[in-house]
Motif scaffolding. Sequence first.
Motif, short mmCIF file in Angstrom:
data_model
loop_
_atom_site.label_atom_id
_atom_site.label_comp_id
_atom_site.label_asym_id
_atom_site.label_seq_id
_atom_site.Cartn_x
_atom_site.Cartn_y
_atom_site.Cartn_z
N GLU A 7 -5.30 2.00 -13.39
CA GLU A 7 -6.78 1.86 -13.98
C GLU A 7 -6.82 2.49 -15.24
O GLU A 7 -7.61 2.27 -16.17
CB GLU A 7 -7.58 2.46 -12.88
N ARG A 8 -6.16 3.92 -15.25
CA ARG A 8 -6.25 4.74 -16.59
C ARG A 8 -5.64 4.00 -17.76
O ARG A 8 -6.10 3.95 -18.74
CB ARG A 8 -5.49 5.92 -16.47
N ILE A 9 -4.84 2.96 -17.54
CA ILE A 9 -4.10 2.32 -18.83
C ILE A 9 -4.97 0.89 -19.10
O ILE A 9 -5.07 0.54 -20.18
CB ILE A 9 -2.60 1.97 -18.57
N PHE A 10 -5.45 0.27 -17.95
CA PHE A 10 -6.19 -1.10 -18.10
C PHE A 10 -7.48 -0.90 -18.29
O PHE A 10 -8.19 -1.99 -18.77
CB PHE A 10 -6.07 -1.88 -16.88
N GLY A 11 -8.09 0.33 -17.84
CA GLY A 11 -9.63 0.44 -18.27
C GLY A 11 -10.25 0.61 -16.94
O GLY A 11 -9.77 -0.11 -15.92
N ASP A 12 -11.66 1.17 -17.01
CA ASP A 12 -12.33 1.23 -15.74
C ASP A 12 -12.38 0.06 -15.09
O ASP A 12 -13.04 -0.78 -15.72
CB ASP A 12 -13.75 2.18 -16.02
N GLY A 13 -12.31 0.08 -13.70
CA GLY A 13 -12.32 -0.94 -12.87
C GLY A 13 -11.09 -2.21 -12.99
O GLY A 13 -11.46 -3.21 -12.24
N PHE A 14 -10.37 -2.02 -13.73
CA PHE A 14 -9.38 -2.96 -13.94
C PHE A 14 -7.83 -2.56 -13.66
O PHE A 14 -7.47 -1.40 -13.93
CB PHE A 14 -9.42 -3.42 -15.15
N VAL A 15 -7.13 -3.65 -12.97
CA VAL A 15 -5.81 -3.31 -12.74
C VAL A 15 -4.85 -4.47 -13.18
O VAL A 15 -3.80 -4.70 -12.48
CB VAL A 15 -5.44 -2.91 -11.28
N SER A 16 -5.45 -5.45 -14.30
CA SER A 16 -4.72 -6.56 -14.62
C SER A 16 -4.72 -6.49 -16.10
O SER A 16 -5.65 -5.97 -16.75
CB SER A 16 -5.25 -7.80 -14.08
N THR A 17 -3.95 -7.11 -16.61
CA THR A 17 -3.21 -6.94 -18.19
C THR A 17 -4.46 -7.10 -19.04
O THR A 17 -5.36 -8.12 -18.69
CB THR A 17 -2.34 -8.21 -18.52
N GLY A 18 -4.85 -6.45 -20.06
CA GLY A 18 -5.78 -6.29 -20.96
C GLY A 18 -7.23 -6.07 -20.33
O GLY A 18 -8.23 -5.79 -21.28
N GLY A 19 -7.43 -5.78 -19.04
CA GLY A 19 -8.81 -5.26 -18.51
C GLY A 19 -9.90 -6.09 -19.05
O GLY A 19 -9.85 -7.21 -18.90
N ASP A 63 0.80 -0.93 -0.10
CA ASP A 63 -0.11 -0.12 0.19
C ASP A 63 0.80 1.21 0.02
O ASP A 63 0.41 2.19 -0.15
CB ASP A 63 -0.93 -0.13 1.26
N THR A 64 2.10 1.07 0.31
CA THR A 64 3.02 2.10 0.15
C THR A 64 3.90 2.32 -0.89
O THR A 64 4.84 3.26 -1.11
CB THR A 64 3.77 2.45 1.56
N SER A 65 3.76 1.30 -1.68
CA SER A 65 4.74 1.03 -2.68
C SER A 65 3.93 1.08 -4.21
O SER A 65 3.36 2.06 -4.66
CB SER A 65 5.87 0.27 -2.62
N GLN A 66 4.21 -0.38 -4.65
CA GLN A 66 3.29 -0.50 -5.94
C GLN A 66 1.86 -0.09 -5.96
O GLN A 66 1.58 0.13 -7.11
CB GLN A 66 3.58 -1.93 -6.32
N TYR A 67 1.13 -0.33 -4.86
CA TYR A 67 -0.28 -0.04 -4.86
C TYR A 67 -0.69 0.97 -3.87
O TYR A 67 -1.65 1.01 -3.22
CB TYR A 67 -0.80 -1.46 -4.44
N LYS A 68 0.25 2.18 -4.01
CA LYS A 68 -0.30 3.33 -3.29
C LYS A 68 -1.50 3.77 -4.15
O LYS A 68 -1.71 3.34 -5.43
CB LYS A 68 0.76 4.48 -3.57
N LEU A 69 -2.55 4.85 -3.77
CA LEU A 69 -3.65 4.83 -4.16
C LEU A 69 -3.45 5.70 -5.53
O LEU A 69 -4.16 5.09 -6.44
CB LEU A 69 -4.51 6.15 -3.34
N ASN A 70 -2.61 6.61 -5.67
CA ASN A 70 -2.39 7.16 -6.80
C ASN A 70 -1.67 6.24 -8.03
O ASN A 70 -2.08 6.35 -9.09
CB ASN A 70 -1.19 8.30 -6.61
N GLY A 71 -1.07 5.24 -7.44
CA GLY A 71 -0.43 4.09 -8.44
C GLY A 71 -1.71 3.25 -8.85
O GLY A 71 -1.57 2.92 -10.31
N ILE A 72 -2.59 2.85 -8.23
CA ILE A 72 -3.70 2.28 -8.50
C ILE A 72 -4.56 2.64 -9.73
O ILE A 72 -5.06 2.22 -10.68
CB ILE A 72 -4.61 1.88 -7.47
N LEU A 73 -4.72 4.09 -9.29
CA LEU A 73 -5.55 4.86 -10.22
C LEU A 73 -4.70 5.20 -11.47
O LEU A 73 -5.28 5.22 -12.62
CB LEU A 73 -5.96 6.40 -9.64
N ARG A 74 -3.62 5.22 -11.45
CA ARG A 74 -2.68 5.15 -12.85
C ARG A 74 -2.78 4.11 -13.50
O ARG A 74 -2.99 4.08 -14.81
CB ARG A 74 -1.36 5.36 -12.56
#
Length: 494
Positions: free
Chosen positions: A256-268, A243-254
């Motif tokens: 999501e912007r590349i994977f698509g709404d609601g997704f954080v894994s390859t191909g969305g 939660d303080t490195s790879q999955y910081k809140l800002n990092g998760i939202l970033r």
Amino acid sequence: MDPASERELQRDYWKEHSVVLSVEAMMLDSQASKLDQEERPEILSSLPPMKGKSVVELGAGIGRFTGELAKQATEVLACDFMENVIKKNEEVNGHYRNIEFVCADVTSNESLKILPGSKDIVFSNWLLMYLTDEEVRDLAHKMVTWMKRGGFLFFRESCFHQSGDHKRKNNPTHYRQPSFYLKVFEECMVLEKDGSYWELQLISCKCVNAYVLNKRNQNQICWLWQKVASRGPGEKNFQRFLDTSQYKLNGILRYERIFGDGFVSTGGRETTEEFVKRLDLQPGEKVLDIGCGIGGSDFYMAEQFDVNVVAIDLSVNMISLALERAIGRQCAVQFEIADCTKKDFPPNSFDVIYSRDTLLHINGKATLFKKMSSWLKPCGKLLITDYCRSSGAASLEFAKYIEERGYDLHDVDAYGRMLEQGGFGDVIAEDRTAQFINILHKELARFEENKISFLLEFSEEDYNAVIEGWKSKLKRCEDGEQKWGLFLATKQAV
């Protein structure tokens, strides 16, 4: 509003709703009897063992839980700030000689006096939402002070919005985001007489499944914490590391912007639809999603196939966002903050186990696969995608990347063999690296096209971090070092 006025407002609110002292009145819901039958055993099953323990129940009400606690604990202190309510509790549960009934307001230091370090378990069900933010912080500190070392704190709250359907002239309830409670209790620390510092460690945080199934409502959240010696500001467990490195809140939202709404894994959604199709999901089946992220795959499966999903993730930030995204969706998805290596489910609980690009974080996969096999019903299905590696020696650069991320990577064939050793049959282990490379190129191109809109919400630094990360993944894959695997397997019928 000053504290005295707030307490008077809450008192007037409960005077209005405690004229008739019934389960329906206390739960503020016409479906209360049915919900109570399902949620009460669920809540009780979430508690640590109570035999021989001293328990304080705050906001005890008319005693839905008081008698159940008394059946197991050595002693129970049941308190509520409404005199008629606690008297009703005593009428119902007074035959238990190990209960002390007290009319007291938890915000008052005078009316409720509990000795420091005297309670094994502090329990409350729907209490904190009737307190101000400052009152919650103050009570959190008192709760930790009351608890014995190694003791437990359990509480359950309505978050985001109202659940019950009773009409109310006014509603002073504070429907907070779960992140508020997580922050307050995670930051709560007490100094004891011997000079040692003690804090709370999160054991579990999850939706109340009775509300998920009956109301398609994820806003009923319960937490279990344990009082532990403070690790100090410099020490982090794996959850905090994420939660303080790879999955910081800002990092998760970033992400999501590349994977698509609601997704954080390859191909969305695209790969989700492709892979879920291979599971042949049927209405009413029960699915476990390990490493659910912010819930995109879970909402898709529940809404498109009418399945019930239990979605777990170790990241507090991931689950917090998933719960926010669940508002108004009306689907059977139960979210929980949990470590899959420590979590346990009864044997034969699930028809399907699904996990996307998550198990790379897990050492000891063979042991986890055996647990997963036990959780599946006979002929139950498993689907995993995960980062893998080539069978050859890693370059210094790739080895450094693996070490920095704390990954545990295997080649595709070795991964498949671990599944077989874990008790699975019909194992399919597919090297999907070519597809992975194609997806990375498409995601990168789409992201670069949307740079202007991205920069309206994020910084140039954020944008460059995503670009650099995707180009690095592409290079590792094109060099043949990093792989991507798809794994399908079945639990053999006994």
